[in-house]
Design an enzyme around this catalytic site. Structure first.
Site, PDB file in Angstrom:
ATOM      1  N   ASN A  88      42.542  39.542  26.944  1.00 28.01           N
ATOM      2  CA  ASN A  88      42.131  38.983  25.659  1.00 28.01           C
ATOM      3  C   ASN A  88      42.920  37.723  25.342  1.00 28.01           C
ATOM      4  O   ASN A  88      44.084  37.592  25.733  1.00 28.01           O
ATOM      5  CB  ASN A  88      42.343  40.011  24.533  1.00 28.01           C
ATOM      6  N   HIS A 105      44.423  35.625  30.865  1.00 25.62           N
ATOM      7  CA  HIS A 105      43.330  34.664  30.708  1.00 25.62           C
ATOM      8  C   HIS A 105      43.641  33.610  29.653  1.00 25.62           C
ATOM      9  O   HIS A 105      42.740  32.919  29.206  1.00 25.62           O
ATOM     10  CB  HIS A 105      42.029  35.393  30.336  1.00 25.62           C
ATOM     11  N   CYS A 113      47.641  20.700  28.125  1.00 27.42           N
ATOM     12  CA  CYS A 113      47.350  19.295  28.392  1.00 27.42           C
ATOM     13  C   CYS A 113      46.848  19.165  29.835  1.00 27.42           C
ATOM     14  O   CYS A 113      47.571  19.493  30.783  1.00 27.42           O
ATOM     15  CB  CYS A 113      48.606  18.436  28.208  1.00 27.42           C
ATOM     16  N   GLY A 171      39.686  49.504  27.067  1.00 28.32           N
ATOM     17  CA  GLY A 171      38.704  48.598  26.463  1.00 28.32           C
ATOM     18  C   GLY A 171      38.234  47.473  27.345  1.00 28.32           C
ATOM     19  O   GLY A 171      38.064  46.341  26.892  1.00 28.32           O
ATOM     20  N   THR A 172      38.010  47.760  28.629  1.00 22.97           N
ATOM     21  CA  THR A 172      37.472  46.711  29.490  1.00 22.97           C
ATOM     22  C   THR A 172      36.336  47.276  30.335  1.00 22.97           C
ATOM     23  O   THR A 172      36.371  48.410  30.780  1.00 22.97           O
ATOM     24  CB  THR A 172      38.572  46.062  30.370  1.00 22.97           C
ATOM     25  N   SER A 173      35.347  46.412  30.564  1.00 23.95           N
ATOM     26  CA  SER A 173      34.127  46.862  31.249  1.00 23.95           C
ATOM     27  C   SER A 173      34.302  46.889  32.761  1.00 23.95           C
ATOM     28  O   SER A 173      33.455  47.380  33.485  1.00 23.95           O
ATOM     29  CB  SER A 173      32.976  45.901  30.903  1.00 23.95           C
TER      30      SER A 173
HETATM   31  C1  BV8 Z   1      39.079  33.966  39.804  1.00 23.62           C
HETATM   32  C2  BV8 Z   1      38.769  33.787  29.060  1.00 23.62           C
HETATM   33  C3  BV8 Z   1      39.992  33.278  41.907  1.00 23.62           C
HETATM   34  C4  BV8 Z   1      37.676  33.000  28.506  1.00 23.62           C
HETATM   35  C5  BV8 Z   1      37.697  35.151  30.744  1.00 23.62           C
HETATM   36  C6  BV8 Z   1      31.222  37.647  42.313  1.00 23.62           C
HETATM   37  C7  BV8 Z   1      31.865  38.839  42.578  1.00 23.62           C
HETATM   38  C8  BV8 Z   1      33.191  39.055  42.185  1.00 23.62           C
HETATM   39  C9  BV8 Z   1      33.883  38.068  41.510  1.00 23.62           C
HETATM   40  C10 BV8 Z   1      33.245  36.906  41.225  1.00 23.62           C
HETATM   41  C11 BV8 Z   1      31.931  36.679  41.616  1.00 23.62           C
HETATM   42  N1  BV8 Z   1      31.573  35.450  41.209  1.00 23.62           N
HETATM   43  C12 BV8 Z   1      32.622  34.880  40.565  1.00 23.62           C
HETATM   44  C13 BV8 Z   1      33.636  35.750  40.603  1.00 23.62           C
HETATM   45  C14 BV8 Z   1      34.953  35.569  40.055  1.00 23.62           C
HETATM   46  C15 BV8 Z   1      34.900  35.678  38.534  1.00 23.62           C
HETATM   47  C16 BV8 Z   1      34.246  36.962  38.082  1.00 23.62           C
HETATM   48  O1  BV8 Z   1      34.843  38.026  38.144  1.00 23.62           O
HETATM   49  N2  BV8 Z   1      32.975  36.843  37.603  1.00 23.62           N
HETATM   50  C17 BV8 Z   1      32.278  38.011  37.119  1.00 23.62           C
HETATM   51  C18 BV8 Z   1      31.333  37.599  35.975  1.00 23.62           C
HETATM   52  C19 BV8 Z   1      31.501  38.613  38.287  1.00 23.62           C
HETATM   53  N3  BV8 Z   1      36.278  35.676  38.121  1.00 23.62           N
HETATM   54  C20 BV8 Z   1      36.891  34.501  37.901  1.00 23.62           C
HETATM   55  O2  BV8 Z   1      36.359  33.432  37.971  1.00 23.62           O
HETATM   56  C21 BV8 Z   1      38.389  34.606  37.609  1.00 23.62           C
HETATM   57  N4  BV8 Z   1      39.089  33.738  38.503  1.00 23.62           N
HETATM   58  O3  BV8 Z   1      38.448  34.841  40.357  1.00 23.62           O
HETATM   59  O4  BV8 Z   1      39.853  33.049  40.509  1.00 23.62           O
HETATM   60  C22 BV8 Z   1      41.229  34.085  42.127  1.00 23.62           C
HETATM   61  C23 BV8 Z   1      41.159  35.481  42.117  1.00 23.62           C
HETATM   62  C24 BV8 Z   1      42.309  36.217  42.337  1.00 23.62           C
HETATM   63  C25 BV8 Z   1      43.518  35.571  42.537  1.00 23.62           C
HETATM   64  C26 BV8 Z   1      43.561  34.178  42.526  1.00 23.62           C
HETATM   65  C27 BV8 Z   1      42.423  33.436  42.319  1.00 23.62           C
HETATM   66  C28 BV8 Z   1      38.686  34.164  36.189  1.00 23.62           C
HETATM   67  C29 BV8 Z   1      38.056  35.135  35.231  1.00 23.62           C
HETATM   68  C30 BV8 Z   1      38.548  34.803  33.826  1.00 23.62           C
HETATM   69  C31 BV8 Z   1      37.389  34.317  32.989  1.00 23.62           C
HETATM   70  N5  BV8 Z   1      37.831  34.210  31.616  1.00 23.62           N
HETATM   71  N6  BV8 Z   1      38.201  35.037  29.507  1.00 23.62           N
HETATM   72  C32 BV8 Z   1      37.317  33.494  27.143  1.00 23.62           C
HETATM   73  O5  BV8 Z   1      37.806  34.555  26.706  1.00 23.62           O
HETATM   74  O6  BV8 Z   1      36.533  32.763  26.539  1.00 23.62           O
HETATM   75  S1  BV8 Z   1      36.945  36.594  31.185  1.00 23.62           S
HETATM   76  C33 BV8 Z   1      36.337  37.404  29.826  1.00 23.62           C
HETATM   77  O7  BV8 Z   1      35.795  38.651  30.314  1.00 23.62           O
HETATM   78  C34 BV8 Z   1      37.390  37.833  28.828  1.00 23.62           C
HETATM   79  O8  BV8 Z   1      38.711  37.561  29.211  1.00 23.62           O
HETATM   80  C35 BV8 Z   1      37.217  39.331  28.816  1.00 23.62           C
HETATM   81  O9  BV8 Z   1      38.381  39.979  28.503  1.00 23.62           O
HETATM   82  C36 BV8 Z   1      36.849  39.539  30.224  1.00 23.62           C
HETATM   83  C37 BV8 Z   1      36.399  40.892  30.638  1.00 23.62           C
HETATM   84  O10 BV8 Z   1      35.563  41.381  29.655  1.00 23.62           O
HETATM   85  P1  BV8 Z   1      36.105  42.682  28.854  1.00 23.62           P
HETATM   86  O11 BV8 Z   1      37.413  42.353  28.244  1.00 23.62           O
HETATM   87  O12 BV8 Z   1      36.060  43.858  29.765  1.00 23.62           O
HETATM   88  O13 BV8 Z   1      35.058  42.801  27.693  1.00 23.62           O
HETATM   89  P2  BV8 Z   1      33.578  43.365  27.841  1.00 23.62           P
HETATM   90  O14 BV8 Z   1      32.809  42.941  26.632  1.00 23.62           O
HETATM   91  O15 BV8 Z   1      33.052  43.039  29.208  1.00 23.62           O
HETATM   92  O16 BV8 Z   1      33.770  44.948  27.814  1.00 23.62           O
HETATM   93  C38 BV8 Z   1      34.269  45.546  26.648  1.00 23.62           C
HETATM   94  C39 BV8 Z   1      34.526  46.992  27.017  1.00 23.62           C
HETATM   95  O17 BV8 Z   1      35.140  47.613  25.894  1.00 23.62           O
HETATM   96  C40 BV8 Z   1      33.266  47.762  27.332  1.00 23.62           C
HETATM   97  O18 BV8 Z   1      33.481  48.547  28.485  1.00 23.62           O
HETATM   98  C41 BV8 Z   1      33.072  48.666  26.108  1.00 23.62           C
HETATM   99  O19 BV8 Z   1      32.548  49.937  26.452  1.00 23.62           O
HETATM  100  C42 BV8 Z   1      34.484  48.815  25.617  1.00 23.62           C
HETATM  101  N7  BV8 Z   1      34.583  49.017  24.165  1.00 23.62           N
HETATM  102  C43 BV8 Z   1      33.810  48.455  23.195  1.00 23.62           C
HETATM  103  N8  BV8 Z   1      34.220  48.898  21.978  1.00 23.62           N
HETATM  104  C44 BV8 Z   1      35.279  49.727  22.197  1.00 23.62           C
HETATM  105  C45 BV8 Z   1      35.515  49.797  23.579  1.00 23.62           C
HETATM  106  N9  BV8 Z   1      36.493  50.553  24.109  1.00 23.62           N
HETATM  107  C46 BV8 Z   1      37.260  51.258  23.251  1.00 23.62           C
HETATM  108  N10 BV8 Z   1      37.095  51.243  21.916  1.00 23.62           N
HETATM  109  C47 BV8 Z   1      36.119  50.495  21.348  1.00 23.62           C
HETATM  110  N11 BV8 Z   1      35.969  50.498  20.022  1.00 23.62           N
HETATM  111 ZN    ZN Z   2      50.412  15.947  28.222  1.00 23.56          ZN
END
Ligand code: BV8
Ligand code: ZN
Length: 224
Positions: A88, A105, A113, A171-173
């Site tokens: 988050n 993240h 910058c 709380g993560t999907s």
């Molecule tokens: C990277 C900042 C290389 C921005 C975010 C194909 C296959 C595998 C991977 C990839 C692929 N294609 C691309 C990739 C890589 C990609 C990725 O994973 N894509 C996904 C879409 C497939 N990842 C990246 O690009 C990452 N970088 O891979 O670099 C690398 C790797 C390793 C080592 C070195 C280099 C960068 C990813 C970061 C992106 N930025 N956030 C912003 O916030 O605006 S990600 C974004 O999604 C948020 O950070 C968020 O936290 C994150 C995950 O979502 P969740 O937090 O889980 O939230 P979500 O809504 O999904 O789920 C909520 C959950 O809560 C649900 O399960 C629900 O049931 C539950 N819930 C709801 N209410 C409650 C609850 N639980 C309890 N109580 C409640 N009341």
């Molecule tokens: Zn600067």
């Protein structure tokens, strides 16, 4: 007992912070994955700034919930043996009392910058993008890890998971990597793994134990 807790948008949901994938994952008609990218920022910086300005403004109206506060109580007990790794970019863990928090993240309240790499506090009240306080360049961007960018402090995260006795995901999907892969990494290194989530996540089968329900009920019950 060394504990690593991974949190996602679900822990802030009951504070009124919308999650990414519970609704239809849209913001102003854009898919989050389409706005939170370097390409989107290069092409439409104003749209991306508006996305983060809206979320930063919304932060002022929300409060940490019982799950954030319970994790701060856990830190009182465990001290350096606890680290909260959060996906988050809100500041609710800190406002709930946690001090040992790693924002893999990035953070809404931080500006990065693009010219010199310096970080500074985002200044909403300026209404326009100020020059970088360190180098003066007009190159400030949200200090947020976009899709396709490398998450922060991956070495430190791997190190703490290496030594963990317990890995708890709250709380993560399990949709976004590399965070979604941490549970397997932890299990391979002998940690016990627990999922606390409203619904089964994409990786729920990878956990030793999974409890489903709202974080404000599950986390205090687990901590206390
Ligand atoms: C990277 C900042 C290389 C921005 C975010 C194909 C296959 C595998 C991977 C990839 C692929 N294609 C691309 C990739 C890589 C990609 C990725 O994973 N894509 C996904 C879409 C497939 N990842 C990246 O690009 C990452 N970088 O891979 O670099 C690398 C790797 C390793 C080592 C070195 C280099 C960068 C990813 C970061 C992106 N930025 N956030 C912003 O916030 O605006 S990600 C974004 O999604 C948020 O950070 C968020 O936290 C994150 C995950 O979502 P969740 O937090 O889980 O939230 P979500 O809504 O999904 O789920 C909520 C959950 O809560 C649900 O399960 C629900 O049931 C539950 N819930 C709801 N209410 C409650 C609850 N639980 C309890 N109580 C409640 N009341
Ligand atoms: Zn600067």
């Amino acid at each position: 007992m060394r504990v690593v807790v991974l949190t996602g948008a679900g822990i802030s949901a009951e504070s009124g912070v919308p999650t990414f994938r519970d609704a239809d994952g849209l913001w102003e008609g854009h898919h989050v994955e389409d706005v939170a990218t370097p390409e989107a920022y290069a092409a439409q910086p104003d749209v991306v700034h508006r996305f983060y300005d809206a979320r930063r403004a919304a932060l002022a109206a929300v409060e940490p919930n019982a799950a954030h506060v319970a994790l701060a109580r856990l830190e009182d007990h465990l001290g350096d043996d606890l680290l909260v790794v959060t996906q988050n970019i809100d500041d609710l863990h800190e406002r709930g009392g946690s001090t040992r928090v790693l924002h893999m993240h990035g953070e809404l309240r931080s500006a990065l910058c693009a010219a010199c790499g310096a970080r500074s506090t985002w200044r909403d009240d300026l209404g326009h993008l100020p020059p970088c306080p360190a180098c003066g360049a007009a190159a400030l961007r949200p200090d947020v890890v976009w899709f396709g960018e490398v998450p922060y402090e991956m070495d430190r995260i791997s190190g703490v998971i290496d030594r963990a006795d317990l890995f708890v995901s709250i709380g993560t999907s399990g949709a976004v990597y590399p965070a979604a892969g941490f549970v397997q990494y932890a299990a391979r290194r002998g940690a016990r793994t627990l999922e606390l989530n409203l619904l089964p996540s994409e990786g729920t089968h990878l956990f030793d134990e999974a409890r489903h329900g709202p974080a404000t009920a599950l986390v205090p019950a687990w901590v206390d």
